[in-house]
Write a protein that holds these residues in place. Sequence first.
Motif, short mmCIF file in Angstrom:
data_model
loop_
_atom_site.label_atom_id
_atom_site.label_comp_id
_atom_site.label_asym_id
_atom_site.label_seq_id
_atom_site.Cartn_x
_atom_site.Cartn_y
_atom_site.Cartn_z
N GLY A 157 -33.14 -9.87 -13.38
CA GLY A 157 -33.71 -9.71 -12.05
C GLY A 157 -34.12 -11.04 -11.44
N GLY A 158 -34.79 -10.96 -10.29
CA GLY A 158 -35.32 -12.16 -9.69
C GLY A 158 -34.52 -12.67 -8.51
N ASP A 159 -34.59 -13.96 -8.29
CA ASP A 159 -34.06 -14.63 -7.12
C ASP A 159 -32.55 -14.45 -7.00
OD1 ASP A 159 -33.29 -16.43 -5.17
OD2 ASP A 159 -34.64 -18.01 -5.85
N PRO A 160 -32.07 -13.78 -5.93
CA PRO A 160 -30.61 -13.61 -5.76
C PRO A 160 -29.87 -14.94 -5.69
CG PRO A 160 -31.81 -12.15 -4.28
CD PRO A 160 -32.82 -13.09 -4.88
N ALA A 161 -30.47 -15.95 -5.08
CA ALA A 161 -29.82 -17.26 -4.98
C ALA A 161 -29.60 -17.85 -6.37
CB ALA A 161 -30.65 -18.21 -4.14
N ALA A 162 -30.57 -17.66 -7.27
CA ALA A 162 -30.43 -18.15 -8.63
C ALA A 162 -29.30 -17.42 -9.35
CB ALA A 162 -31.74 -17.98 -9.39
N GLN A 163 -29.22 -16.11 -9.16
CA GLN A 163 -28.17 -15.34 -9.81
C GLN A 163 -26.79 -15.73 -9.27
OE1 GLN A 163 -29.12 -13.51 -12.50
NE2 GLN A 163 -31.10 -14.38 -11.93
N ASP A 164 -26.69 -15.94 -7.97
CA ASP A 164 -25.41 -16.35 -7.38
C ASP A 164 -24.98 -17.72 -7.90
OD1 ASP A 164 -25.30 -14.02 -5.93
OD2 ASP A 164 -26.01 -14.91 -4.05
N SER A 165 -25.94 -18.63 -8.00
CA SER A 165 -25.60 -19.97 -8.50
C SER A 165 -25.19 -19.92 -9.95
CB SER A 165 -26.81 -20.91 -8.33
OG SER A 165 -27.05 -21.20 -6.98
N LEU A 166 -25.86 -19.11 -10.75
CA LEU A 166 -25.49 -18.98 -12.16
C LEU A 166 -24.08 -18.42 -12.28
CD1 LEU A 166 -26.60 -19.33 -15.06
CD2 LEU A 166 -27.23 -16.91 -14.98
N ALA A 167 -23.76 -17.42 -11.46
CA ALA A 167 -22.44 -16.80 -11.51
C ALA A 167 -21.34 -17.80 -11.13
CB ALA A 167 -22.39 -15.60 -10.58
N ARG A 168 -21.65 -18.73 -10.23
CA ARG A 168 -20.66 -19.73 -9.83
C ARG A 168 -20.54 -20.86 -10.84
NH1 ARG A 168 -23.06 -18.79 -4.69
NH2 ARG A 168 -24.31 -20.68 -4.87
N THR A 169 -21.56 -21.02 -11.67
CA THR A 169 -21.60 -22.14 -12.60
C THR A 169 -21.09 -21.78 -13.99
OG1 THR A 169 -23.52 -23.03 -11.43
CG2 THR A 169 -23.12 -23.88 -13.64
N VAL A 170 -21.42 -20.58 -14.45
CA VAL A 170 -21.09 -20.16 -15.82
C VAL A 170 -20.15 -18.96 -15.74
CG1 VAL A 170 -22.01 -19.39 -18.03
CG2 VAL A 170 -23.36 -20.94 -16.59
N PRO A 171 -18.99 -19.03 -16.39
CA PRO A 171 -18.04 -17.91 -16.32
C PRO A 171 -18.64 -16.60 -16.82
CG PRO A 171 -17.01 -19.86 -17.29
CD PRO A 171 -18.48 -20.16 -17.18
N ALA A 172 -18.20 -15.49 -16.21
CA ALA A 172 -18.75 -14.18 -16.54
C ALA A 172 -18.65 -13.84 -18.03
CB ALA A 172 -18.05 -13.11 -15.70
N PRO A 173 -17.52 -14.12 -18.71
CA PRO A 173 -17.47 -13.79 -20.15
C PRO A 173 -18.52 -14.54 -20.97
CG PRO A 173 -15.26 -14.14 -19.29
CD PRO A 173 -16.22 -14.59 -18.22
N VAL A 174 -18.78 -15.79 -20.58
CA VAL A 174 -19.79 -16.57 -21.30
C VAL A 174 -21.17 -15.98 -21.06
CG1 VAL A 174 -20.86 -18.84 -21.53
CG2 VAL A 174 -18.38 -18.66 -21.20
#
Length: 210
Positions: free
Chosen positions: A172-189
């Motif tokens: 949960g938490g900050d949508p911007a943080a989740q979006d940035s994480l998704a763009r930085t670290v591949p989904a399988p990882v």
Amino acid sequence: MAEMSMNEIIHAAVRRDLDRFESALRSFPDGDASRARQLRRAWATVDRQLHHHHETEDAYVWPYVRGLALADPALLDDMEGEHRAMADGLRSVSTALDGLVAEPTSELAAAAADTVAETARVTNGHLAHEESDVMPIINERLETPEWKAVERQLRKGSPAMAGELFAWIQDGGDPAAQDSLARTVPAPVRFVLAKVIGRGYQREVAPVWR
């Protein structure tokens, strides 16, 4: 939307949890021993992750910034002092929650909430200070060999710690943080770290906030 660094994503998770701990303690049901134990287990994750985050900054980031010719030594002194104040706050919350587990009353929960609020004041002040005054210095040097060497040190650690980290920052938490994480670290990882290696968090901590 501006990309957030991993450091900022971790900061967002810290802010999120301090808010929800205070809220949970303000609404604590008098006599609920199970809820007290839940909150204490959840706090152990925040405490462990934040201590690890600060220990690596103390060991690698601040010395790197101190070594830069344009860095103000007083700024790094401030960072180290703020870390000490935050560590005191974390210990105070742990002590307050230990007391709540021993005696799960709404009165002690309210006192623990006050302790969390004060720790949040100190912590949020430090995070904002770091983001405004230290991170711009680092951001200008992200592609240098010297900073890359620091990053390699920051990434070291046990798989269990990394799994817990990824489970925690995605809870949960900050949508911007989740979006940035998704763009930085591949989904399988992200999946393997958070759902497989971090399954202890998913089992014991995530349900506390649902």
